[in-house]
Scaffold this motif. Structure first.
Motif, PDB file in Angstrom:
ATOM      1  N   LEU A 102      -2.390  -9.963  -9.342  1.00  0.00           N
ATOM      2  CA  LEU A 102      -3.596 -10.028  -8.515  1.00  0.00           C
ATOM      3  C   LEU A 102      -4.096  -8.615  -8.266  1.00  0.00           C
ATOM      4  N   GLU A 103      -5.337  -8.345  -8.673  1.00  0.00           N
ATOM      5  CA  GLU A 103      -5.906  -6.997  -8.507  1.00  0.00           C
ATOM      6  C   GLU A 103      -6.718  -6.911  -7.220  1.00  0.00           C
ATOM      7  N   ILE A 104      -6.395  -5.900  -6.446  1.00  0.00           N
ATOM      8  CA  ILE A 104      -7.129  -5.671  -5.203  1.00  0.00           C
ATOM      9  C   ILE A 104      -7.584  -4.222  -5.200  1.00  0.00           C
ATOM     10  N   THR A 105      -8.783  -3.973  -4.713  1.00  0.00           N
ATOM     11  CA  THR A 105      -9.248  -2.589  -4.753  1.00  0.00           C
ATOM     12  C   THR A 105      -8.780  -1.845  -3.509  1.00  0.00           C
ATOM     13  N   GLU A 106      -8.692  -0.543  -3.731  1.00  0.00           N
ATOM     14  CA  GLU A 106      -8.335   0.367  -2.659  1.00  0.00           C
ATOM     15  C   GLU A 106      -9.259   0.178  -1.455  1.00  0.00           C
ATOM     16  N   SER A 107     -10.560   0.100  -1.705  1.00  0.00           N
ATOM     17  CA  SER A 107     -11.502   0.024  -0.582  1.00  0.00           C
ATOM     18  C   SER A 107     -11.401  -1.307   0.150  1.00  0.00           C
ATOM     19  N   SER A 108     -11.055  -2.400  -0.578  1.00  0.00           N
ATOM     20  CA  SER A 108     -10.937  -3.683   0.118  1.00  0.00           C
ATOM     21  C   SER A 108      -9.710  -3.688   1.025  1.00  0.00           C
ATOM     22  N   ILE A 116      -3.278  -2.294  -7.587  1.00  0.00           N
ATOM     23  CA  ILE A 116      -4.349  -1.641  -6.848  1.00  0.00           C
ATOM     24  C   ILE A 116      -5.361  -1.093  -7.854  1.00  0.00           C
ATOM     25  N   ASP A 117      -6.576  -1.658  -7.770  1.00  0.00           N
ATOM     26  CA  ASP A 117      -7.621  -1.444  -8.778  1.00  0.00           C
ATOM     27  C   ASP A 117      -8.538  -0.290  -8.384  1.00  0.00           C
ATOM     28  N   ASP A 118      -9.192   0.293  -9.378  1.00  0.00           N
ATOM     29  CA  ASP A 118     -10.195   1.346  -9.144  1.00  0.00           C
ATOM     30  C   ASP A 118      -9.629   2.498  -8.328  1.00  0.00           C
ATOM     31  N   PHE A 119      -8.361   2.804  -8.564  1.00  0.00           N
ATOM     32  CA  PHE A 119      -7.718   3.823  -7.744  1.00  0.00           C
ATOM     33  C   PHE A 119      -8.407   5.178  -7.924  1.00  0.00           C
ATOM     34  N   GLY A 120      -8.647   5.818  -6.805  1.00  0.00           N
ATOM     35  CA  GLY A 120      -9.284   7.138  -6.825  1.00  0.00           C
ATOM     36  C   GLY A 120     -10.734   7.102  -6.391  1.00  0.00           C
ATOM     37  N   THR A 121     -11.341   5.897  -6.360  1.00  0.00           N
ATOM     38  CA  THR A 121     -12.766   5.817  -6.007  1.00  0.00           C
ATOM     39  C   THR A 121     -12.977   5.565  -4.515  1.00  0.00           C
ATOM     40  N   GLY A 122     -12.012   4.966  -3.863  1.00  0.00           N
ATOM     41  CA  GLY A 122     -12.129   4.738  -2.421  1.00  0.00           C
ATOM     42  C   GLY A 122     -11.379   5.825  -1.698  1.00  0.00           C
ATOM     43  N   TYR A 124      -0.507   3.914   3.809  1.00  0.00           N
ATOM     44  CA  TYR A 124      -0.596   2.472   3.571  1.00  0.00           C
ATOM     45  C   TYR A 124      -0.115   2.114   2.179  1.00  0.00           C
ATOM     46  N   LEU A 125      -0.501   2.952   1.232  1.00  0.00           N
ATOM     47  CA  LEU A 125      -0.102   2.702  -0.152  1.00  0.00           C
ATOM     48  C   LEU A 125       1.415   2.565  -0.233  1.00  0.00           C
ATOM     49  N   LYS A 126       2.102   3.424   0.467  1.00  0.00           N
ATOM     50  CA  LYS A 126       3.562   3.439   0.464  1.00  0.00           C
ATOM     51  C   LYS A 126       4.134   2.141   1.031  1.00  0.00           C
ATOM     52  N   GLU A 140       1.583  -2.296  -9.575  1.00  0.00           N
ATOM     53  CA  GLU A 140       0.787  -1.500 -10.506  1.00  0.00           C
ATOM     54  C   GLU A 140      -0.317  -0.737  -9.803  1.00  0.00           C
ATOM     55  N   LEU A 141      -0.643   0.392 -10.371  1.00  0.00           N
ATOM     56  CA  LEU A 141      -1.813   1.157  -9.943  1.00  0.00           C
ATOM     57  C   LEU A 141      -2.724   1.318 -11.168  1.00  0.00           C
ATOM     58  N   LYS A 142      -4.010   1.013 -10.989  1.00  0.00           N
ATOM     59  CA  LYS A 142      -4.975   1.176 -12.083  1.00  0.00           C
ATOM     60  C   LYS A 142      -5.864   2.375 -11.796  1.00  0.00           C
TER      61      LYS A 142
END
Ligand code: C2E
Ligand code: MG
Ligand code: MG
Ligand code: MG
Length: 286
Positions: free
Chosen positions: A148-154, A178-184, A190-192, A198-200
């Motif tokens: 399941l892909e979830i974005t950083e900003s969400s 975690i999708d689109d990593f680096g854009t949000g 929290y990431l920890k 996976e990180l995308k």
């Protein structure tokens, strides 16, 4: 309005998808019907292990073939659906399709991990884990086959609530990316805490990695960060073999992008898996 063609063959609109446009409501009610009328379709884009060239799985990406407007890109209608309640219908539809397809591939002996995108609103919906359990049982899919892909900003719109849902999905056996990593703007604290698989890395960094020294530094550091947190890394937007080779030298795990294949309709994807295309993804990079 202005219409043109992007390289994926989409029509590109300007004004009709404007938030304040009266067409917006029409399109949203059309979207509801589109879900029933099979105007929406799931496309699949392969994800490949960089070291071995082995097919790892696919990301499900929704396409809307509108009878009047042609292909409407998801970047246009998903944000709009997110601002209304429509996103829940769309997410459940996408989950149902991809769970069914994933189960089918596994019945055929194809050991693929299928990724599907969730939205911010989904992550704040306490009903989601139970709904997913029902859909998975009906499809005969094992949670471990799904990512399941979830974005950083969400995640960051409501980190506490998101963490609770993410934790439950993880406990049920789903892989989380975690999708689109680096854009949000994410908090590494929290990431920890998140039980992620996976990180995308977002394609905006990957596509310029050869031209931009800064992007190369960011990509390399992100891969190391992810590995140190115990996560696998997928680079999205890999468009040529030079980028693939560079990512290989950075020990990036997986690649997704036009170099391997653009997102494909189901029939095309099945054909792609059985064709010589798989030799193409397994060259000597160096
Ligand atoms: P995403 O999840 O980050 O998906 C990756 C996007 O990058 C896809 O755009 C894909 O077609 C594109 N892409 C892949 N490889 C390359 C490449 O080499 N070069 C370039 N320039 N682009 C590449 P797409 O299919 O237009 O989807 C856009 C976004 O719409 C997705 O970004 C995702 O956030 C959202 N989306 C798509 N399907 C769904 C869905 O079923 N549910 C939700 N909630 N969101 C979805
Ligand atoms: Mg995605
Ligand atoms: Mg992405
Ligand atoms: Mg994206």
């Amino acid at each position: 309005f202005m219409a043109g063609k992007s390289h994926e063959g989409y029509a590109v609109y300007t004004s009709i998808f404007d938030d304040h446009s009266p067409r917006r409501l029409t399109l949203m009610s059309e979207l509801r019907q589109a879900l029933e009328k099979e105007e929406l379709q799931v496309y699949y884009q392969p994800k490949v292990a960089i070291k071995t060239g082995r097919l790892y799985g696919a990301e499900a990406l929704v396409r809307w073939n509108h009878p009047k407007h042609g292909f409407v890109p998801p970047d246009e209608f998903i944000p709009m659906a997110e601002r209304t309640r429509m996103i829940k219908h769309l997410t459940l539809w996408a989950l149902k399709q991809t769970f069914g397809q994933c189960a089918e591939w596994h019945r055929q002996g194809l050991d693929l991990i299928v990724s599907v995108n969730l939205s911010a609103r989904d992550l704040h919906d306490p009903e989601l884990p139970d709904i997913i359990t029902g859909l998975a049982a009906a499809a005969g899919v094992k949670p471990a086959w799904m990512m399941l892909e979830i974005t950083e900003s969400s995640i960051m719109t409501d980190p506490e609530r998101s963490l609770e849902i993410i934790q439950r999905l993880h406990d049920m056996g789903y892989r989380l990316s975690i999708d689109d990593f680096g854009t949000g703007y994410s908090s590494l604290a929290y990431l920890k805490k998140m039980p992620l698989t996976e990180l995308k890395i977002d394609k905006s960094f990957v596509s310029d990695v050869l031209k931009s020294e800064n992007d190369a530094v960011i990509v390399k550091a992100t891969i190391n960060l992810a590995h140190n947190l115990g996560l696998q890394v997928t680079a999205e937007g890999v468009e040529n073999r030079q980028v693939m080779a560079l990512l290989d030298s950075y020990a990036c795990d997986l690649a997704q992008g036009y170099y391997l294949s653009k997102p494909l309709a189901l029939g095309e994807f099945n054909e792609w898996m059985r064709s010589d295309a798989m030799d193409f993804v397994n060259p000597e990079f160096n």
